[in-house]
Design an enzyme around this catalytic site. Structure first.
Site, short mmCIF file in Angstrom:
data_model
loop_
_atom_site.label_atom_id
_atom_site.label_comp_id
_atom_site.label_asym_id
_atom_site.label_seq_id
_atom_site.Cartn_x
_atom_site.Cartn_y
_atom_site.Cartn_z
N ARG A 166 0.85 -1.20 0.00
CA ARG A 166 0.00 0.00 0.00
C ARG A 166 0.88 1.24 0.00
NH1 ARG A 166 -2.99 0.65 5.12
NH2 ARG A 166 -1.45 2.28 5.45
N GLU A 202 4.53 7.20 2.59
CA GLU A 202 5.40 6.03 2.74
C GLU A 202 4.87 4.90 1.87
OE1 GLU A 202 5.26 3.57 6.15
OE2 GLU A 202 3.13 3.90 6.51
N ASN A 228 4.22 0.87 2.09
CA ASN A 228 4.14 -0.22 3.05
C ASN A 228 4.23 -1.57 2.36
OD1 ASN A 228 3.41 1.12 5.73
ND2 ASN A 228 1.91 2.02 4.33
N SER A 247 -3.14 -2.76 6.20
CA SER A 247 -4.47 -3.03 6.73
C SER A 247 -5.52 -2.10 6.13
CB SER A 247 -4.45 -2.92 8.25
OG SER A 247 -3.94 -1.69 8.62
N LYS A 293 12.01 2.94 5.95
CA LYS A 293 11.98 4.37 5.63
C LYS A 293 13.30 4.81 4.98
CE LYS A 293 7.97 5.06 7.97
NZ LYS A 293 7.49 3.72 8.27
N LYS A 306 11.69 10.32 11.22
CA LYS A 306 11.16 8.95 11.28
C LYS A 306 12.25 7.91 11.53
CE LYS A 306 7.52 9.88 7.89
NZ LYS A 306 6.77 9.32 6.75
N GLU A 348 7.32 0.54 11.78
CA GLU A 348 6.02 0.49 11.12
C GLU A 348 4.91 0.50 12.15
OE1 GLU A 348 5.24 0.61 8.02
OE2 GLU A 348 7.37 0.76 7.56
N GLY A 349 3.73 0.88 11.70
CA GLY A 349 2.55 0.67 12.52
C GLY A 349 2.08 1.88 13.30
N ARG A 386 -8.03 7.33 4.82
CA ARG A 386 -8.08 7.45 6.27
C ARG A 386 -8.04 8.92 6.62
NH1 ARG A 386 -2.98 4.56 8.42
NH2 ARG A 386 -2.38 5.32 6.36
P1 ADP Z 1 4.05 4.30 9.83
O1 ADP Z 1 4.83 3.31 9.04
O2 ADP Z 1 4.29 4.17 11.30
O3 ADP Z 1 2.61 4.33 9.46
P2 ADP Z 1 4.21 6.89 8.48
O4 ADP Z 1 5.38 7.31 7.69
O5 ADP Z 1 3.00 6.50 7.72
O6 ADP Z 1 4.69 5.73 9.47
O7 ADP Z 1 3.82 8.05 9.48
C1 ADP Z 1 2.69 7.96 10.33
C2 ADP Z 1 1.75 9.11 10.12
O8 ADP Z 1 2.44 10.35 10.28
C3 ADP Z 1 1.13 9.21 8.73
O9 ADP Z 1 -0.01 8.39 8.64
C4 ADP Z 1 0.81 10.69 8.61
O10 ADP Z 1 -0.40 10.98 9.26
C5 ADP Z 1 1.95 11.34 9.38
N1 ADP Z 1 3.03 11.71 8.45
C6 ADP Z 1 4.09 10.96 8.10
N2 ADP Z 1 4.89 11.60 7.22
C7 ADP Z 1 4.32 12.79 6.99
C8 ADP Z 1 4.67 13.93 6.18
N3 ADP Z 1 5.77 13.94 5.44
N4 ADP Z 1 3.83 14.99 6.19
C9 ADP Z 1 2.72 15.00 6.95
N5 ADP Z 1 2.35 13.97 7.75
C10 ADP Z 1 3.13 12.88 7.78
MG MG Z 2 4.09 2.08 7.45
MG MG Z 3 1.82 4.87 7.64
#
Ligand code: ADP
Ligand code: MG
Ligand code: MG
Length: 489
Positions: free
Chosen positions: A126, A142, A144, A149, A319, A379, A383-384, A465
């Site tokens: 995803r 990102e 995944n 999910s 990441k 970051k 994950e998660g 979401r």
């Molecule tokens: P994970 O793998 O833990 O889901 P993410 O990279 O998706 O990590 O980050 C978690 C959440 O943080 C995202 O769902 C989003 O809401 C917020 N986020 C992450 N990166 C960004 C970004 N570059 N700009 C704005 N919000 C972000």
């Molecule tokens: Mg993720």
């Molecule tokens: Mg995410």
């Protein structure tokens, strides 16, 4: 073009709508277990009352590039394995307990010739985006590669919003549909994710139909979001005649047997064609009982069953890899058969992501992190949800670490999507708040991890979401966000 406003309903109409919505959820499995549940009662999952606007052009681009993204990531695993392995060795130094352990599992899973027992490998991926407010361009949050999910609940909320629209609940006078049907499409993620698993089962059996092999779902103990997974299981049985079995990592050791590298469920002697991980992506999945869970992971990896995903495919979703992939020359090298146009399309979804190591680029990023933290999110390789450090908190956090640990993190530009004042229903309460949304596009890809051959590569629906614009993270199960659907304009 701008989107039409959300439906405006009288207080009575809203009460009526809410009742229809909640009963539809319970009637159709748009549900989740509450914390500390018993098996008898589930709740409505947190959802929006109305679909949230998304520009058609953004949606189209995101769908168009999914198969390219699938290919990009599996090419990291197959064509640039040595490169990936070198990066993972480096990351393992910072994070021996998790990335390091996963990498060890990969190394130990190879046979004495350094080959995988099962080269077939399945990705249910995803790619997540937010829409940049100024340009309506999608920008990737990102990619995944493990345990993605909400493909189950996403189809359901599309059906729900369509039901409410068709029944006239969005129209004050109850006389017409507020949206045209094509404005609120329904994600086919349940069917397509199930289809991905069925593809792997089919090829595991050398393309023989009705082989009676089963899919093993590896799940977390006490999973509250199990209905999301069950919808995929039900489609797998209904559409493909393939049965499933569910086990936690902790139980694997006692509940399976291996014979000539093949994986069987001990009690039924059903042969497992695909191991589908909906657990195993976070340290907490192993910490419960490290000996048992890590040996379970290794046992599964060493078996002949197709893994979804293999440990190396899982690790390609780090990441750090995403950060390295923001470079044009690397994307072009990894997608040698793609047109310049396609490469440009992928590149247009990137925002700046920097390493924080002691390279020249890393040093520049370290400076940026302290001088303009409000522009960034930091970051780790996790994950998660719930792992990132945002904006003003970055300098203090970095200072609290030893500088030698900074290289384990990446620094990413913040994306600022538009706000919409939708309504969220959660725990029996309606919130009327500004929300921001994240679009996820699902894709499935079946490939040969040793040769790099691609057997199937498909789009598999989407997920929207949403979360309060004031909250940094959007985890639905964690209680920060909710499941939404798109209104295309
Ligand atoms: P994970 O793998 O833990 O889901 P993410 O990279 O998706 O990590 O980050 C978690 C959440 O943080 C995202 O769902 C989003 O809401 C917020 N986020 C992450 N990166 C960004 C970004 N570059 N700009 C704005 N919000 C972000
Ligand atoms: Mg993720
Ligand atoms: Mg995410």
């Amino acid at each position: 073009m701008s989107p039409k406003p959300f439906p405006e309903l009288s207080p009575e109409n809203e009460v009526e709508l809410t009742e229809s919505l909640l009963q539809w959820c319970l009637g159709n499995g748009l549900v989740m277990y509450p914390p500390n549940f018993n098996n008898f009662s589930a709740n409505n999952s947190p959802i929006t009352l109305f679909p949230t606007p998304l520009p058609k052009s953004s949606f189209t681009t995101a769908q168009e590039i999914q198969k390219l993204y699938n290919e990009l990531y599996i090419n990291v695993v197959t064509k640039e394995k040595t490169w990936l392995v070198d990066i993972l060795k480096e990351l393992s130094k910072y994070d021996a307990d998790f990335t390091g352990k996963l990498f060890e599992v990969y190394q130990q899973s190879l046979d004495k010739h350094g080959q995988l027992v099962q080269p077939l490998s399945l990705g249910l991926f995803r790619s997540d985006y937010m829409v940049h407010s100024d340009s309506n361009e999608i920008k990737q949050i990102e990619f995944n590669t493990v345990s993605v999910s909400f493909g189950g609940l996403s189809t359901k909320i599309g059906e729900l919003h369509n039901y409410l629209n068709s029944s006239g609940a969005y129209d004050q006078a109850h006389s017409s549909k507020y949206y045209e049907d094509k404005e609120i499409p329904i994600s086919n993620s349940i069917e397509e994710l199930a289809h991905g698993l069925a593809d792997a089962d089919f090829h595991y059996n050398d393309k023989k139909q009705d082989s009676k092999t089963i899919v093993l779902f590896i799940v977390q103990p006490g999973e509250r979001n199990c209905f999301d997974q069950r919808h995929i299981e039900y489609a797998l049985l209904k559409n493909h005649g393939i049965k499933s079995h569910r086990l936690t990592l902790e139980d694997v050791g006692e509940k399976v047997v291996i014979k000539s590298d093949k994986l069987y469920i001990k009690s039924t002697l059903d042969e497992v064609s695909v191991v589908y991980y909906r657990s195993g992506y976070a340290p907490s999945d192993y910490d419960i009982n490290p000996d048992k869970t890590w040996s379970a992971r290794l046992l599964l990896e060493k078996s002949m069953a197709v893994k979804c995903p293999s440990v190396l495919t899982q690790l390609s979703g780090a990441k750090k890899i995403q950060q390295i992939l923001t470079k044009k020359e690397i994307v072009s090298k990894l997608l040698p058969n793609s047109s310049t146009q396609d490469i440009e399309k992928i590149l247009s979804t990137f925002v700046a992501i920097y390493p924080l190591d002691d390279s020249e680029e890393g040093k520049l990023a370290q400076k940026l992190a302290f001088e303009h933290p409000e522009r960034f999110v930091l970051k780790p390789q996790r994950e998660g949800g719930g792992n990132n450090i945002y904006k003003e908190n970055i300098p203090g956090f970095l200072t609290s670490l030893d500088k030698s640990e900074w290289g384990a993190y990446i620094l990413m530009e913040i994306i600022n999507p538009p706000n919409y004042k939708n309504k969220i229903i959660r725990n029996g309460e309606i919130f009327h708040e500004n929300i921001i949304s994240e679009l996820g596009i699902f894709g499935t890809i079946l490939f040969n991890e040793s040769t790099g051959d691609i057997l199937t590569n498909k789009n598999a629906g989407w997920l929207l979401r949403s979360k309060f614009s004031t909250s940094n993270e959007g985890g639905v199960a964690a209680g920060f966000g909710c499941v939404d659907n798109i209104y295309l304009y």
